[in-house]
Design a protein around this motif. Sequence first.
Motif, PDB file in Angstrom:
ATOM      1  N   MET A 191       2.068   5.770  -0.635  1.00  0.00           N
ATOM      2  CA  MET A 191       1.180   6.010   0.496  1.00  0.00           C
ATOM      3  C   MET A 191       0.416   4.731   0.814  1.00  0.00           C
ATOM      4  O   MET A 191      -0.033   4.028  -0.082  1.00  0.00           O
ATOM      5  CB  MET A 191       0.221   7.151   0.148  1.00  0.00           C
ATOM      6  CG  MET A 191      -0.734   7.523   1.226  1.00  0.00           C
ATOM      7  SD  MET A 191       0.104   8.400   2.538  1.00  0.00           S
ATOM      8  CE  MET A 191      -1.258   8.792   3.573  1.00  0.00           C
ATOM      9  N   ILE A 192       0.278   4.445   2.075  1.00  0.00           N
ATOM     10  CA  ILE A 192      -0.490   3.277   2.511  1.00  0.00           C
ATOM     11  C   ILE A 192      -1.982   3.588   2.369  1.00  0.00           C
ATOM     12  O   ILE A 192      -2.456   4.631   2.817  1.00  0.00           O
ATOM     13  CB  ILE A 192      -0.167   2.942   3.987  1.00  0.00           C
ATOM     14  CG1 ILE A 192       1.311   2.609   4.173  1.00  0.00           C
ATOM     15  CG2 ILE A 192      -1.066   1.839   4.519  1.00  0.00           C
ATOM     16  CD1 ILE A 192       1.744   1.283   3.621  1.00  0.00           C
ATOM     17  N   GLU A 193      -2.700   2.685   1.738  1.00  0.00           N
ATOM     18  CA  GLU A 193      -4.144   2.845   1.570  1.00  0.00           C
ATOM     19  C   GLU A 193      -4.876   2.432   2.846  1.00  0.00           C
ATOM     20  O   GLU A 193      -4.462   1.496   3.539  1.00  0.00           O
ATOM     21  CB  GLU A 193      -4.638   1.995   0.397  1.00  0.00           C
ATOM     22  CG  GLU A 193      -4.031   2.371  -0.942  1.00  0.00           C
ATOM     23  CD  GLU A 193      -4.524   3.710  -1.444  1.00  0.00           C
ATOM     24  OE1 GLU A 193      -5.666   4.084  -1.118  1.00  0.00           O
ATOM     25  OE2 GLU A 193      -3.755   4.378  -2.154  1.00  0.00           O
ATOM     26  N   LYS A 194      -5.980   3.104   3.124  1.00  0.00           N
ATOM     27  CA  LYS A 194      -6.762   2.850   4.329  1.00  0.00           C
ATOM     28  C   LYS A 194      -7.212   1.393   4.422  1.00  0.00           C
ATOM     29  O   LYS A 194      -7.118   0.776   5.488  1.00  0.00           O
ATOM     30  CB  LYS A 194      -7.962   3.793   4.368  1.00  0.00           C
ATOM     31  CG  LYS A 194      -8.817   3.624   5.601  1.00  0.00           C
ATOM     32  CD  LYS A 194     -10.015   4.574   5.595  1.00  0.00           C
ATOM     33  CE  LYS A 194     -10.806   4.413   6.868  1.00  0.00           C
ATOM     34  NZ  LYS A 194     -12.193   4.138   6.649  1.00  0.00           N
ATOM     35  N   ASP A 195      -7.707   0.829   3.319  1.00  0.00           N
ATOM     36  CA  ASP A 195      -8.193  -0.558   3.342  1.00  0.00           C
ATOM     37  C   ASP A 195      -7.068  -1.530   3.692  1.00  0.00           C
ATOM     38  O   ASP A 195      -7.263  -2.447   4.491  1.00  0.00           O
ATOM     39  CB  ASP A 195      -8.822  -0.944   2.001  1.00  0.00           C
ATOM     40  CG  ASP A 195     -10.159  -0.263   1.765  1.00  0.00           C
ATOM     41  OD1 ASP A 195     -10.749   0.278   2.728  1.00  0.00           O
ATOM     42  OD2 ASP A 195     -10.612  -0.260   0.606  1.00  0.00           O
ATOM     43  N   PHE A 196      -5.893  -1.324   3.078  1.00  0.00           N
ATOM     44  CA  PHE A 196      -4.742  -2.183   3.383  1.00  0.00           C
ATOM     45  C   PHE A 196      -4.370  -2.057   4.853  1.00  0.00           C
ATOM     46  O   PHE A 196      -4.119  -3.055   5.532  1.00  0.00           O
ATOM     47  CB  PHE A 196      -3.541  -1.823   2.498  1.00  0.00           C
ATOM     48  CG  PHE A 196      -2.298  -2.538   2.913  1.00  0.00           C
ATOM     49  CD1 PHE A 196      -2.064  -3.853   2.536  1.00  0.00           C
ATOM     50  CD2 PHE A 196      -1.352  -1.905   3.719  1.00  0.00           C
ATOM     51  CE1 PHE A 196      -0.918  -4.525   2.950  1.00  0.00           C
ATOM     52  CE2 PHE A 196      -0.201  -2.564   4.135  1.00  0.00           C
ATOM     53  CZ  PHE A 196       0.016  -3.875   3.751  1.00  0.00           C
ATOM     54  N   ALA A 197      -4.318  -0.832   5.353  1.00  0.00           N
ATOM     55  CA  ALA A 197      -3.927  -0.578   6.739  1.00  0.00           C
ATOM     56  C   ALA A 197      -4.880  -1.269   7.712  1.00  0.00           C
ATOM     57  O   ALA A 197      -4.448  -1.918   8.673  1.00  0.00           O
ATOM     58  CB  ALA A 197      -3.888   0.921   7.006  1.00  0.00           C
TER      59      ALA A 197
END
Length: 120
Positions: free
Chosen positions: A1-7
């Motif tokens: 899952m893509i993390e919010k901070d990375f996104a």
Amino acid sequence: MIEKDFAEEFARDWIESWNSHDLDRILSHYSDQFEMSSPKIIQIAGEPSGTLKGKESVENYWAKALDLLPDLRFELIALMIGVNSLTLTYKGARGQMAAEVFHFGPDHKVSKAYAHYSVE
């Protein structure tokens, strides 16, 4: 899952990279085996499939596109998070709406991207 901070960081840096017209910075987001599909590839690169494979092929296409659009600026509208993917919607060339889907490999580099544009 893509993390919010990375996104959020990816979206911010991706937009800034394009707005700077720094091709090396733009390409830093992508893997060497990156594959790109876009109707603009047909128009600008003359590739009838609309798909380019490999960072070098995409680099040549983007260099040509940046030359053709010296005032190109992107404006982020929305960021959507998926499983190992993101979608950015943004205003692109001449204010045209665009949505781009990015699929990430385990190295957090984009392995595939699909660009979509509003009908003009």
